[in-house]
Design a protein around this motif. Structure first.
Motif, PDB file in Angstrom:
ATOM      1  N   ASP A  11       0.839  -1.207   0.000  1.00 58.19           N
ATOM      2  CA  ASP A  11       0.000   0.000   0.000  1.00 58.19           C
ATOM      3  C   ASP A  11       0.873   1.255   0.000  1.00 58.19           C
ATOM      4  O   ASP A  11       0.590   2.220  -0.708  1.00 58.19           O
ATOM      5  N   ALA A  14       2.434   1.677  -3.396  1.00 59.48           N
ATOM      6  CA  ALA A  14       1.444   2.142  -4.369  1.00 59.48           C
ATOM      7  C   ALA A  14       1.198   3.636  -4.196  1.00 59.48           C
ATOM      8  O   ALA A  14       1.056   4.373  -5.169  1.00 59.48           O
ATOM      9  N   GLY A  15       1.169   4.107  -2.979  1.00 55.13           N
ATOM     10  CA  GLY A  15       0.969   5.548  -2.720  1.00 55.13           C
ATOM     11  C   GLY A  15       2.143   6.360  -3.222  1.00 55.13           C
ATOM     12  O   GLY A  15       1.978   7.418  -3.829  1.00 55.13           O
ATOM     13  N   ARG A  16       3.354   5.871  -3.003  1.00 53.28           N
ATOM     14  CA  ARG A  16       4.552   6.571  -3.480  1.00 53.28           C
ATOM     15  C   ARG A  16       4.609   6.552  -4.995  1.00 53.28           C
ATOM     16  O   ARG A  16       5.031   7.504  -5.621  1.00 53.28           O
ATOM     17  N   GLY A  17       4.189   5.443  -5.584  1.00 54.07           N
ATOM     18  CA  GLY A  17       4.189   5.348  -7.041  1.00 54.07           C
ATOM     19  C   GLY A  17       3.208   6.335  -7.661  1.00 54.07           C
ATOM     20  O   GLY A  17       3.494   6.949  -8.679  1.00 54.07           O
ATOM     21  N   GLY A  18       2.050   6.513  -7.020  1.00 51.41           N
ATOM     22  CA  GLY A  18       1.066   7.492  -7.507  1.00 51.41           C
ATOM     23  C   GLY A  18       1.603   8.908  -7.398  1.00 51.41           C
ATOM     24  O   GLY A  18       1.404   9.741  -8.290  1.00 51.41           O
ATOM     25  N   LEU A  19       2.287   9.178  -6.297  1.00 55.21           N
ATOM     26  CA  LEU A  19       2.887  10.501  -6.097  1.00 55.21           C
ATOM     27  C   LEU A  19       3.972  10.750  -7.137  1.00 55.21           C
ATOM     28  O   LEU A  19       4.039  11.830  -7.739  1.00 55.21           O
ATOM     29  N   ALA A  21       4.220   9.391 -10.088  1.00 59.25           N
ATOM     30  CA  ALA A  21       3.581   9.561 -11.402  1.00 59.25           C
ATOM     31  C   ALA A  21       3.002  10.974 -11.540  1.00 59.25           C
ATOM     32  O   ALA A  21       3.091  11.596 -12.606  1.00 59.25           O
ATOM     33  N   GLY A  22       2.438  11.492 -10.464  1.00 64.02           N
ATOM     34  CA  GLY A  22       1.890  12.861 -10.492  1.00 64.02           C
ATOM     35  C   GLY A  22       2.972  13.904 -10.707  1.00 64.02           C
ATOM     36  O   GLY A  22       2.803  14.857 -11.469  1.00 64.02           O
TER      37      GLY A  22
END
Length: 124
Positions: A11, A14-19, A21-22
């Motif tokens: 989890d 996944a949060g770091r990956g979303g950040l 990507a942003g």
């Protein structure tokens, strides 16, 4: 327990990956805007007239640079009248020309107060 830790790490990843990507997407947008601004600026510059050539530059007059002329000018006197004058009652429709003065320009006298105060006692 091991499975719970793995789930927690997934989890977080996944949060770091979303950040990440942003941030990358924002960087791509900024770079695209800068490239677009550069492209638009070069198009506008191509449409402008070229800078003047040395032959088109302004030149000094034959007699050299123009100097300031200092002279004292005196206005024409306003005609005396018992009634109120309006601009059309004045000579030259109120646009009275000036004439060259006859003497030296009045200067501030040492010891007087100039335009401030009355110059009477108490003023120095």
């Amino acid at each position: 327990m091991n499975q719970a830790l793995n789930s927690e790490w997934m989890d977080m990843a996944a949060g770091r990956g979303g950040l990440a990507a942003g941030v990358i997407a924002a960087g791509v947008v900024v770079v695209a805007v800068l490239i677009g601004a550069f492209w638009l600026g070069s198009r506008v510059r191509r449409r402008e007239s070229p800078p003047p050539t040395p032959e088109e530059q302004p030149r000094l007059p034959e007699g050299g640079p123009v100097r300031e002329v200092r002279e004292h000018r005196e206005p024409d006197e306003v005609p005396r009248s018992d009634t109120r004058l309006t601009p059309h009652d004045l000579p030259n429709s109120g646009n009275s020309p000036t004439r060259t003065g006859s003497g030296e320009r009045p200067r501030w006298n040492e010891g007087s107060s100039g335009s401030f105060g009355s110059g009477g006692p108490g003023g120095s």
